[in-house]
Design a protein around this motif. Structure first.
Motif: not given
Length: 188
Positions: A8-9, A43, A52, A55, A118, A121-122, A125-126, A128
């Motif tokens: 995811k990142f 990300y 973040a 992307k 971050l 963002l987590k 659930n990712y 934005e």
């Protein structure tokens, strides 16, 4: 050595962020065995702030030995030549042997994102914050007056403006409540 999955990142030192955002850095070279699925968006998270900032689209991963790195590898990674690249890798990972394995992760900038922690963002659930705010406002659901006001502000003026006006704790709480309401309603 264990394989590291980039899902995811990916974390990058803040010194490299301007080169990524300008398109001058299109790879990251990591010590060890890294995997990243080509075609996946991830990300870019700036360290040490854990924010973040962009992307990127993963283009591919190539495994090499340190001794096989070229000037072209260095240029794609934002360095003048392989010597400068190796100096940077040594600062990050310590002394490297010509036989040590590295993973060259190639990516393409998809977009800059409004800086978002971050951790938040987590929690989303990712997704934005702007995306969550847009869905929340346009769906017409409500998780309460405070959430409605703050999330509408994010939708209209952006996360940064909302953080200045309402503070990080209230904004984070409102976004998480909005996300959970959207999830409970089957919208997200």
């Amino acid at each position: 050595m264990a394989r590291v999955q980039i899902r995811k990142f990916m974390l990058v030192d803040s010194a490299y962020v301007p080169k990524i955002l300008s398109g001058k850095k299109t790879t990251t070279i990591r010590f060890g065995d890294y995997e990243a699925k080509p075609g996946r968006d991830v990300y870019v998270v700036s360290r040490p702030s854990d924010t973040a900032v962009a992307k990127v689209l993963i283009r591919g991963v190539t495994k090499k030995r340190v001794g096989e790195l070229t000037n072209e590898d260095a240029r794609k990674d934002g360095f003048r030549d392989v010597k400068e690249l190796l100096n940077a890798l040594t600062r990050i990972y310590g002394p490297l042997d010509a036989e040590d394995k590295v993973s060259v992760i190639e990516f393409e900038l998809v977009k800059r994102v409004e800086p978002v922690p971050l951790k938040l963002l987590k929690g989303l659930n990712y997704r934005e914050p702007g995306e969550v705010a847009k869905l929340y406002v346009e769906s017409g659901v409500s998780a309460g007056k405070d959430v409605d006001i703050i999330v509408s502000h994010i939708h209209e003026q952006g996360l940064k403006a909302a953080l200045r006006k309402y503070g990080p704790a209230r904004v984070k709480k409102a976004l998480l409540e909005a996300y959970h309401k959207l999830f409970a309603e089957g919208i997200i």
